[in-house]
Design a protein around this motif. Structure first.
Motif, PDB file in Angstrom:
ATOM      1  N   LEU A 173      -6.215   6.260   4.021  1.00  0.00           N
ATOM      2  CA  LEU A 173      -4.853   6.176   4.794  1.00  0.00           C
ATOM      3  C   LEU A 173      -4.926   4.944   5.569  1.00  0.00           C
ATOM      4  CD1 LEU A 173      -2.231   7.271   6.080  1.00  0.00           C
ATOM      5  CD2 LEU A 173      -3.377   8.708   7.281  1.00  0.00           C
ATOM      6  N   SER A 191      -4.623   1.712   3.479  1.00  0.00           N
ATOM      7  CA  SER A 191      -3.312   1.648   3.173  1.00  0.00           C
ATOM      8  C   SER A 191      -2.184   0.879   4.102  1.00  0.00           C
ATOM      9  CB  SER A 191      -2.675   2.809   2.342  1.00  0.00           C
ATOM     10  OG  SER A 191      -2.468   3.762   3.287  1.00  0.00           O
ATOM     11  N   MET A 192      -2.638   1.112   5.550  1.00  0.00           N
ATOM     12  CA  MET A 192      -1.619   0.797   6.378  1.00  0.00           C
ATOM     13  C   MET A 192      -1.809  -0.656   6.850  1.00  0.00           C
ATOM     14  SD  MET A 192      -1.713   3.698   9.307  1.00  0.00           S
ATOM     15  CE  MET A 192      -1.114   5.530   9.069  1.00  0.00           C
ATOM     16  N   GLY A 240       2.901   6.884   2.398  1.00  0.00           N
ATOM     17  CA  GLY A 240       2.582   7.039   3.620  1.00  0.00           C
ATOM     18  C   GLY A 240       3.620   7.811   4.647  1.00  0.00           C
ATOM     19  N   GLN A 284       4.079   1.794  11.810  1.00  0.00           N
ATOM     20  CA  GLN A 284       2.751   1.736  11.362  1.00  0.00           C
ATOM     21  C   GLN A 284       1.754   1.155  12.390  1.00  0.00           C
ATOM     22  OE1 GLN A 284       2.068   2.793   8.371  1.00  0.00           O
ATOM     23  NE2 GLN A 284       3.318   2.308   6.848  1.00  0.00           N
ATOM     24  N   ARG A 342      -1.022  -0.219  -0.990  1.00  0.00           N
ATOM     25  CA  ARG A 342      -0.936   1.444  -0.941  1.00  0.00           C
ATOM     26  C   ARG A 342      -1.047   1.815  -2.299  1.00  0.00           C
ATOM     27  NH1 ARG A 342       4.744   2.086   2.066  1.00  0.00           N
ATOM     28  NH2 ARG A 342       5.078   0.148   0.878  1.00  0.00           N
ATOM     29  N   PHE A 369       0.835  11.138   2.197  1.00  0.00           N
ATOM     30  CA  PHE A 369       0.065   9.927   2.778  1.00  0.00           C
ATOM     31  C   PHE A 369      -1.347  10.079   2.182  1.00  0.00           C
ATOM     32  CE2 PHE A 369      -0.302  13.449   5.476  1.00  0.00           C
ATOM     33  CZ  PHE A 369      -1.709  13.445   5.874  1.00  0.00           C
TER      34      PHE A 369
END
Length: 332
Positions: free
Chosen positions: A79, A82-83, A14, A22, A87, A174
């Motif tokens: 994306l 994954s935050m 990322g 984040q 991930r 990312f």
């Protein structure tokens, strides 16, 4: 044949390991995704429900909106996930995202060329527009765009998926793209680099040349317009289109048309935001929602929606005593 521990999943780094950053990036990418998704869906619905917009220009705009929906829906949900969650992504998931992203990338480049050709014929050869850009020609051009981009992504994904990955599984990006994956392979990637480079030169530089040549002829034709107001309106439209096209092509060319050894992934993933998130969000505004025909279609749809939601009166006659209204005289 060597004994190797093959990689079965990848870790997508990322943008940052910092939790504070984040928190700032999540709403920004969520906003970009919502704007891109809602704007492009609105364009598809408006053009599909408005017979007045069933013309070649808006036909290609529907294809462009579809490509943008495919691109953002391939990249941004993963994306965003994954935050807030894990991930990691499986090898098959990486290849799937790579396939659909590369497909949408090639289709968007080719669609810019098709749209530029359509505008060239409409402005520079208006008397022949109906013959040169008939429904059959438009369908053929759109089919070629999707077929060529599909062939390109199939070949590159198949050859990339056959590479062995037996070392690091950390992807400094990312989303799933070819350049960062080639750096992780434990086998020579010269063939893959050559294939990707050739495809990018043909698709990116070839499409860019066609687009710029078409707009060059369009601008030369606009300069011959005697009305200053007409020139300003035409230049306003062309400048907006050229801004989006130039931004998209410049970032794609910067990312792909250079040797893999020169990739600086920490910087490249920032540039990638332009063609994966920013451009799909701007395309509906630049190409469609600033157009008077599209705005008129939007007003018609909103007025019909208000009419359907308005309360209806009683079904019986409003005359007292239940008397029926006299029949109206019919016109001859």
């Amino acid at each position: 044949m060597m004994n190797q521990t093959l990689v079965t999943q990848f870790l997508i780094l990322g943008f940052s390991e910092t939790p504070g950053l984040q928190i700032l990036l999540f709403p920004a990418f969520l906003l970009l995704y919502m704007v891109a998704l809602s704007g492009n869906l609105l364009i598809v619905l408006l053009i599909g429900s408005s017979p007045a917009l069933h013309t070649p220009m808006y036909f290609f705009l529907v294809n462009l909106a579809t490509v943008d929906i495919l691109c953002t829906s391939t990249i941004l949900p993963k994306l965003l996930g994954s935050m807030v969650a894990g991930r990691t992504i499986s090898f098959g998931g990486y290849m799937a995202q790579l396939f659909f992203f590369t497909w949408s990338l090639g289709a968007e480049l080719l669609l810019f060329s098709a749209m530029a050709l359509d505008r060239y014929v409409a402005i520079c050869r208006p008397l022949h527009y109906g013959a040169l850009m008939g429904p059959g020609v438009c369908v053929l051009l759109a089919s070629a765009v999707w077929a060529v981009s599909l062939t390109n992504t199939t070949v590159n994904t198949v050859f990339t998926g056959r590479l062995p990955f037996c070392g690091s599984n950390v992807v400094e990006h990312f989303f799933c793209e070819i350049p960062p994956l080639l750096k992780l392979s434990c086998a020579p990637t010269r063939l893959n680099e050559a294939m990707a480079f050739t495809a990018d030169v043909v698709l990116a530089l070839g499409s860019f040349s066609v687009t710029m040549l078409s707009y060059g002829c369009i601008i030369a034709s606009i300069l011959r317009i005697r009305s200053a107001a007409g020139q300003r309106r035409a230049f306003s439209t062309c400048s907006s289109h050229l801004l989006v096209v130039s931004m998209y092509y410049s970032t794609v060319v910067y990312t792909y048309i250079r040797p893999a050894s020169s990739y600086a992934l920490d910087k490249d993933k920032v540039v990638s935001v332009v063609y994966t998130s920013v451009a799909p969000s701007l395309n509906p505004l630049i190409y469609s929602l600033r157009n008077t025909d599209v705005k008129a279609a939007l007003r018609r749809v909103l007025s019909r929606s208000r009419g359907l939601c308005a309360p209806r009166g009683p079904a019986t006659s409003p005359l007292e005593g239940g008397q029926q209204a006299p029949p109206r005289a019919s016109l001859p």
